[in-house]
Design a protein around this motif. Structure first.
Motif, short mmCIF file in Angstrom:
data_model
loop_
_atom_site.label_atom_id
_atom_site.label_comp_id
_atom_site.label_asym_id
_atom_site.label_seq_id
_atom_site.Cartn_x
_atom_site.Cartn_y
_atom_site.Cartn_z
N PHE A 32 0.82 -1.21 0.00
CA PHE A 32 0.00 0.00 0.00
C PHE A 32 0.86 1.26 0.00
CE2 PHE A 32 -3.24 -2.98 1.69
CZ PHE A 32 -4.23 -2.75 0.73
N GLY A 33 2.05 1.19 0.61
CA GLY A 33 2.96 2.33 0.56
C GLY A 33 3.41 2.62 -0.86
N GLU A 34 3.74 1.58 -1.60
CA GLU A 34 4.13 1.75 -3.01
C GLU A 34 2.94 2.19 -3.85
OE1 GLU A 34 6.56 1.85 -6.29
OE2 GLU A 34 7.18 1.45 -4.21
N LEU A 35 1.75 1.61 -3.57
CA LEU A 35 0.56 1.92 -4.35
C LEU A 35 0.15 3.38 -4.20
CD1 LEU A 35 -1.72 0.90 -6.18
CD2 LEU A 35 -3.00 0.27 -4.12
N ILE A 36 0.18 3.89 -2.96
CA ILE A 36 -0.25 5.27 -2.75
C ILE A 36 0.73 6.26 -3.37
CG2 ILE A 36 0.91 5.73 -0.55
CD1 ILE A 36 -2.70 6.66 -1.43
N SER A 37 2.01 5.89 -3.42
CA SER A 37 3.00 6.79 -4.05
C SER A 37 2.82 6.84 -5.56
CB SER A 37 4.43 6.33 -3.71
OG SER A 37 4.71 5.07 -4.29
N VAL A 38 2.25 5.77 -6.14
CA VAL A 38 1.96 5.76 -7.58
C VAL A 38 0.70 6.54 -7.88
CG1 VAL A 38 1.36 4.29 -9.54
CG2 VAL A 38 3.17 3.58 -7.96
N ILE A 39 -0.34 6.38 -7.04
CA ILE A 39 -1.62 7.03 -7.28
C ILE A 39 -1.55 8.53 -7.00
CG2 ILE A 39 -4.03 7.16 -6.48
CD1 ILE A 39 -3.93 4.15 -6.05
N PRO A 41 1.41 10.93 -6.54
CA PRO A 41 2.84 11.28 -6.50
C PRO A 41 3.12 12.66 -5.91
CG PRO A 41 2.00 11.41 -8.74
CD PRO A 41 0.90 10.80 -7.93
N LYS A 42 2.12 13.58 -5.96
CA LYS A 42 2.36 14.91 -5.40
C LYS A 42 2.43 14.86 -3.87
CE LYS A 42 0.31 17.63 -9.17
NZ LYS A 42 -0.72 18.64 -9.50
N GLU A 43 1.51 14.12 -3.25
CA GLU A 43 1.48 14.01 -1.79
C GLU A 43 2.57 13.05 -1.29
OE1 GLU A 43 -0.31 15.44 0.66
OE2 GLU A 43 -1.07 16.83 -0.84
N ASP A 65 0.14 14.30 8.68
CA ASP A 65 1.09 15.15 7.96
C ASP A 65 0.95 15.00 6.45
OD1 ASP A 65 1.91 12.56 8.15
OD2 ASP A 65 4.04 13.01 8.46
N SER A 66 0.55 13.81 6.01
CA SER A 66 0.31 13.57 4.58
C SER A 66 -0.96 12.74 4.45
CB SER A 66 1.50 12.83 3.95
OG SER A 66 2.69 13.61 4.05
N THR A 67 -1.89 13.19 3.62
CA THR A 67 -3.15 12.48 3.44
C THR A 67 -3.51 12.43 1.96
OG1 THR A 67 -4.40 14.53 3.74
CG2 THR A 67 -4.06 13.16 5.70
N PRO A 68 -4.19 11.36 1.55
CA PRO A 68 -4.62 11.27 0.15
C PRO A 68 -5.61 12.39 -0.19
CG PRO A 68 -4.79 9.14 1.26
CD PRO A 68 -4.55 10.15 2.32
N LYS A 69 -5.56 12.89 -1.44
CA LYS A 69 -6.43 13.97 -1.87
C LYS A 69 -7.46 13.51 -2.88
CE LYS A 69 -4.02 16.86 0.58
NZ LYS A 69 -4.57 17.40 1.85
N THR A 70 -7.12 12.50 -3.67
CA THR A 70 -8.03 12.02 -4.72
C THR A 70 -8.93 10.93 -4.18
OG1 THR A 70 -6.50 10.32 -5.50
CG2 THR A 70 -6.24 12.53 -6.44
N HIS A 71 -10.00 10.66 -4.95
CA HIS A 71 -10.92 9.59 -4.55
C HIS A 71 -10.20 8.24 -4.56
CE1 HIS A 71 -14.40 12.13 -4.29
NE2 HIS A 71 -14.24 12.58 -5.56
N ALA A 72 -9.33 8.03 -5.54
CA ALA A 72 -8.60 6.76 -5.62
C ALA A 72 -7.67 6.60 -4.42
CB ALA A 72 -7.81 6.69 -6.92
N GLY A 73 -7.01 7.71 -4.05
CA GLY A 73 -6.11 7.65 -2.90
C GLY A 73 -6.85 7.39 -1.61
#
Length: 332
Positions: A32-39, A41-43, A65-73
């Protein structure tokens, strides 16, 4: 192919469950760490940032400190929480349960002793308690293994490892690691009559010597008849309790001046102890008086001479000391 798959599955299932869950949690964090960095990349510009987020999320710490912004994230975040946090909680729960079970097994006397050069004490009674206290005072870092079948749980004493079981059973003695022990002390079973207790002690001695013939064994004997059997069984030291007790009582009666209060000072824990030492070359041919004066200069008191199997206490001052003799000394 099927056999190979079954073999891998069997090997996987043979691992401890907390190890398996820990590996699953690690894999989930990495995935999931790798997946979120792909989905996103800005965050999460690097995989390390993604893994950091996954650890914080799975552990339910949630620094924010860092949270997903998109629906996919956010969807990845929800799945990470539902799956990862569940496995993480299960891991800590199983780890806690395993720790508790191990602690309970230690208290119940089921954990084998793995160290060496320890002292094994057979039987729990007031004598054993006093010996343990004395040994802890003289040698505070000496490991002690207590074997007893009557205790329900381990006594709360430092450096004492409890093994619950029958001391005549090889399985019990091997759990106490008597093969690598320094010495064994066998106390009389207080729950039996004198004859039965002595017979039990001799059986324990035979079991100990059978596993480790070189083990130094001290045995407590309550009757004269079984003292001979203990000697035949290979006891290195036989403590005849019936003699010691009667002699102390008679000495106290004859002295009639509070002699019993002095006996407590014979405890090694007070700093005073008896020693049996080989005669040094400079004392061979000397008299008992000359040897006594020599030892007094070393703050030791010469009590007697041991020659072969005979001990001569307080011999005449002109008694000559020979090569091969042993000095019976009281020192601190």
């Amino acid at each position: 192919m099927m056999n190979k798959t079954n073999k891998i599955l069997i090997q996987w299932l043979s691992w401890p469950i907390h190890v398996r869950i820990a590996l699953i949690v690690i894999l989930l964090i990495l995935f999931f760490g790798e997946l979120i960095s792909v989905i996103e990349p800005k965050e999460f510009p690097t995989a390390f940032d993604g893994i950091w987020w996954a650890i914080v999320t799975v552990s339910t710490v949630g620094f924010g400190d860092s949270t997903p912004k998109t629906h996919a994230g956010k969807l990845v975040g929800m799945v990470t929480i539902l799956i990862g946090a569940s496995f993480a909680a299960s891991y800590f729960a199983i780890l806690s349960a395993a720790t508790f079970q191990k602690q309970q097994a230690y208290v119940d006397g089921e954990i084998p002793f793995k160290r060496k050069n320890h002292v094994v004490i057979i039987g729990w009674n007031e004598k054993a308690h006093e010996m343990i206290q004395s040994l802890r005072a003289v040698k505070p870092f000496k490991q002690i293994v207590l074997i007893d079948h009557s205790l329900k749980e381990a006594p709360l004493m430092e450096n004492v490892h409890f093994i619950r079981g029958n001391p005549t059973n090889d399985f019990t003695l091997l759990k106490a690691n008597v093969k690598e022990a320094d010495a064994a002390i066998i106390t009389a079973d207080q729950h039996k009559n004198e004859l039965d207790a002595d017979m039990q002690s001799v059986l324990v001695l035979l079991a100990l010597k059978g596993i480790n013939p070189s083990l130094y064994c001290v045995i407590e004997i309550l009757t004269e008849h079984q003292a001979n059997n203990a000697k035949r069984a290979g006891a290195d030291e036989i403590i005849k309790t019936y003699q010691l007790t009667s002699h102390f009582i008679m000495s106290s009666y004859l002295a009639k001046n509070g002699l019993s209060t002095i006996y407590s000072k014979l405890n090694p824990a007070t700093g005073n102890s008896f020693q049996v030492l080989p005669v040094p070359e400079n004392l061979v041919g000397k008299t008992f008086k000359e040897a006594s004066i020599h030892l007094l200069d070393q703050e030791s008191i010469l009590l007697g001479i041991k020659r072969e199997e005979e001990a001569k206490m307080n011999p005449p001052l002109s008694y000559e000391i020979l090569a091969g003799d042993y000095l019976i000394v009281f020192s601190h």
